[in-house]
Design an enzyme around this catalytic site. Structure first.
Site, short mmCIF file in Angstrom:
data_model
loop_
_atom_site.label_atom_id
_atom_site.label_comp_id
_atom_site.label_asym_id
_atom_site.label_seq_id
_atom_site.Cartn_x
_atom_site.Cartn_y
_atom_site.Cartn_z
N GLU A 90 22.50 64.18 -0.82
CA GLU A 90 22.01 64.13 0.56
C GLU A 90 22.05 65.46 1.30
O GLU A 90 21.20 65.72 2.14
CB GLU A 90 22.83 63.10 1.34
CG GLU A 90 22.70 61.67 0.84
CD GLU A 90 21.30 61.12 1.07
OE1 GLU A 90 20.74 61.35 2.15
OE2 GLU A 90 20.77 60.49 0.14
N SER A 485 50.64 0.46 5.83
CA SER A 485 52.10 0.45 5.92
C SER A 485 52.70 1.82 6.20
O SER A 485 53.89 1.93 6.51
CB SER A 485 52.70 -0.12 4.62
OG SER A 485 52.30 -1.46 4.45
#
Length: 826
Positions: A90, A485
């Site tokens: 770059e 229960s």
């Protein structure tokens, strides 16, 4: 000569005029644009879009949320050779120019004229930082001029390394990856400091065109770009010719790697995500929050595995529902099976596979993500054909009784036998070796499991179903089911506080109600269909006698019981106002049941389940810390921030709220007696399978509703509480023989083996006011000194049986509260 001189003077004046005009225009543009340029200082304050990350209490990554994948790093964390790769690609003069490289612009122009393509790029890294952080993508002269001016300003005010660091954390590198660290993870499943030279160069080639040079989508173009960058690195002296030769010969190894997590906890992750969005809105996805949960990774893994194993075990008990699809003979013979199987998704550890052949007792298959596989008949013997929840076909005698070529089924890979690597998910060392698998199927049954810290309410583990990918419905917090229960301990705890005792007798005998509220004649039964006659409450609870529970509720009162539930902060909105309440016919979520049992487990204190322990921002600054939970017996309203302030932690109230005073909700003596009874559930009653834990401090309660539509088990010691529920999403019978003890308890047990491993024995401390009295097990009264079958029972001091009378027993027996026993027995 004079004419030439005059011409030269004219040209010189024209040149000077042109330069002056250019300078004036440039200055005008600068003066016009300068006020609108952002301050460079903003660069150091900019919040990079970083995803939300969710971690366990022991710092294991659970999930990542957000469209942008970014993991910011400092320049010191990036290898020098990786920096050189980007500079070569770059901006090779990055450390020499002033933010704008006029030589680079000229070189780019020459490349465009001579080759028709710009290889090295005209924009400097500093210009790209200016564009990426501050400017739009518009291709206009004004935007480009702004970019140049801002690049010059950035270069004057920031160090070069800081500019390069900003660039490498911001750039888009394809596949939702922003920044070099994220790209390393996406393409190579590595950190940036673990990449090879060839991989570094490959990533450096992406900023120019992330789609065109994507090594996954366009490997050939990406390879050419990579090798050009390697050549630039060699020419610039960053690498040796030998390194260039070796790296340029390396194959393309990139593949897509989604966010890698350390812990399978999708239901928990979604709960955290939802809470973060509630707090911070859409910024939760982009501002880089780190959320740490109360969940322990080891316990969470155990919970996930326990529930899946339990649901698969139930599913196998009820038979094989057949193949999920068929692949025709032509496709089967063509060998192109990957595309045919692409319509069938992997479900957790279950893989779709097609039967390609059957020989003797061996089935050949081709599995999605597995390739060639073999399945022995021994793994198929469970596969009786499902007919109903209570009926299966005959046991298979050979593979062809179960599957046929072309059938698409689900299989589970068997562990690879290797003493040095016992990982059950590992594939065979030889790629051509078929994988051994077992027949399976995706369960229709569902469930939930919740583990809590009983003394704080912190969620230590939670799973809300077999697979979050199949359904996002979190049964742990969203399902409203009848607890059966599993509800009884709350009823019996209410009775103990109303003056009943563990020795109070109630008759376990048939009863018929013509109840207006029930709108029908009701003949409740015990699950066994048998009746035991006069029964002490302790025995009635640990053997789960329905008739005793109904008589108990009728005795103490429905409204009294509902009021007591409200006192315990158990929701009563969906509770019936009739005697079926005694059998758990109201509806609660598994989390509400788990929280209720945590209150019993901790001795009766008000704790609220919570999940988020702390929240930090992208700078690792603490934004929130869960308040301390303090179990409080008295003067709790005044005993808050004044006495237990945050001074010791040094955190402001905005970060860590004042401590939560967990007030006492239940009489500690009644809770202590309840602990004793529920431990009997394990040693003598319906929960005996839990004795496999080999812990004397564990109590619990099973739960099963009518027609086995819901099955439960909740169990605890003084520190840890957990609840498991198993049932169908649309309430339907689970089948004969499926109870809380057979469907839910094994899930709870497998989890608790991990949760309680290496944990000290934790009994509830005995409170003052408890007495132990030797009683007659048949009457619940004090045993006579000469009585040989007497047993010891716990009582609240004021409810202890009175001393024996010297005279004969009174004609009308009364219980210890003075009530006529005939009211309780009949």
């Amino acid at each position: 000569m004079s004419r030439l001189l005059r011409t030269s003077r004219v040209l010189l004046w024209l040149l000077l005029a042109g330069l002056s005009l250019g300078i004036m225009i440039t200055a005008s543009f600068y003066l016009y644009l300068r006020p609108g340029l952002p301050s460079v200082e903003q660069l150091t304050d900019i919040q990079l879009q970083t995803p939300l990350r969710v971690f366990s209490a022991d710092n294991r990554l659970i999930a990542e949320f957000g469209e942008t994948r970014r993991a910011p790093v400092t320049i010191e964390q990036i290898p020098t050779i990786q920096l050189h790769a980007f500079l070569a690609a770059e901006d090779s003069r990055f450390y020499e120019h002033i933010g704008v490289d006029f030589k680079g612009l000229l070189r780019a122009a020459i490349e465009l004229v001579t080759t028709g393509e710009i290889q090295s790029g005209g924009s400097t890294i500093t210009m790209q930082v200016a564009k990426n952080y501050f400017l739009s993508r518009d291709r206009t002269f004004i935007r480009k001029f702004n970019e140049i001016l801002l690049a010059l300003q950035i270069d004057r005010e920031l160090p070069k390394n800081k500019i390069l660091e900003l660039y490498l954390n911001k750039i888009y590198l394809g596949n939702r990856a922003y920044g070099i660290e994220s790209a390393a993870q996406v393409y190579y499943d590595k950190h940036v400091n673990e990449l090879s030279l060839a991989q570094m160069a490959m990533l450096a080639g992406l900023p120019k065109a992330p789609s065109a040079y994507n090594p996954i989508a366009n490997p050939q173009r990406a390879l050419s770009r990579r090798n050009w960058i390697l050549g630039r690195m060699r020419d610039l002296g960053y690498i040796t010719p030998d390194a260039f030769t070796l790296a340029s010969a390396a194959p393309v190894t990139a593949s897509y790697n989604g966010p890698s997590t350390d812990l399978d906890a999708d239901y928990v992750a979604e709960m955290a995500r939802s809470e973060m969005v509630r707090r911070y809105g859409d910024a939760a996805y982009t501002d880089g929050y780190k959320v740490t949960l109360t969940v322990n990774s080891e316990r969470q893994r155990a919970a996930t595995k326990a529930l899946r194993d339990g649901l698969e075990a139930y599913d196998h008990r009820h038979g094989f529902r057949g193949p999920v699809g068929q692949i025709n003979k032509a496709t089967l013979e063509s060998g192109d099976l990957n595309d045919a199987l692409s319509h069938y998704a992997r479900v957790e550890s279950l893989y779709p596979a097609v039967v390609t052949g059957i020989k003797d007792n061996q089935v050949s298959l081709y599995g999605r993500e597995l390739g060639r596989a073999t399945m022995a008949f021994e793994t198929m013997t469970w596969a009786r054909r499902y007919k109903t929840e209570n009926l299966e076909g005959p046991e298979p005698q050979q593979p062809s009784d179960v599957v046929a070529p072309g059938d698409v089924i689900y299989v589970k890979p068997l562990p690879v036998v290797d003493e040095n690597n016992p990982d059950p998910t590992r594939m065979p060392d030889q790629p051509d070796t078929p994988r051994a698998v077992a027949l399976s199927q995706v369960p229709d049954i569902q469930g939930a499991l919740i583990g809590l810290n009983a003394k704080t309410g912190g969620i230590q583990a939670l799973t809300g179903g077999y697979s979050f990918d199949l359904t996002k419905y979190n049964r742990a917090i969203q399902a409203k089911r009848q607890p059966g229960s599993n509800f009884k301990p709350f009823l019996y705890l209410s009775a103990l506080e109303q003056g009943r005792t563990a020795a109070t007798l109630y008759n376990d005998a048939p009863i018929v109600f013509d109840d207006i509220d029930l709108e029908t004649t009701w003949r409740p039964q015990n699950s066994s269909g048998q009746f035991e006659g006069p029964t002490r409450l302790r025995v009635a609870l640990y053997t789960s006698r329905n008739l005793v529970s109904i008589r108990l509720l009728r005795d103490i009162g429905i409204q009294t019981t509902l009021d007591y539930l409200k006192k315990l902060k158990i929701p009563t909105d969906n509770m019936p106002k009739n005697l079926s309440l005694a059998l758990g016919s109201g509806t609660l979520s598994p989390m509400e049941v788990a929280r209720g049992f945590a209150v019993i487990a901790n001795g009766g204190y008000d704790v609220t389940p919570y999940l988020i322990e702390s929240i930090r921002n992208s700078n690792n600054e603490l934004l929130y810390k869960a308040p301390e939970v303090i179990l409080c017996d008295q003067d709790c309203d005044n005993n808050t921030a004044d006495t237990h302030n945050n001074g010791s932690s040094g955190l402001s109230p905005e970060v860590q709220p004042a401590p939560i005073m967990a007030k006492r909700l239940a009489d500690p003596r009644a809770v202590f007696i309840m602990h004793s009874i529920l431990r009997d559930v394990i040693t003598k009653g319906t929960g005996q399978r839990a004795q496999a834990l080999d812990r004397p401090d564990v109590g619990g309660k099973t739960g099963t509703t009518n027609e086995q539509r819901d099955t439960w088990f909740s169990g605890f010691n003084n520190d840890i509480s957990a609840t498991a529920w198993v049932g169908f999403d649309q309430p339907t019978p689970l089948g004969r023989g499926e109870y809380g003890s057979t469907a839910a308890l094994p899930v709870w047990l497998e989890y608790m083996k991990t949760a309680m491993k290496d944990q000290p024995i934790a009994y509830m401390p005995q409170p003052n006011g408890i007495v132990s009295v030797r009683i007659d097990p048949k009457t619940g009264k004090r045993a006579r000194p000469s009585q040989t079958d007497g047993i010891f029972e716990l009582f609240r001091e004021e409810n202890a049986p009175p001393p024996l009378e010297n005279s004969a027993t009174a004609a009308t027996p009364k219980d210890d509260s003075g009530n006529n026993l005939s009211q309780e027995l009949f």
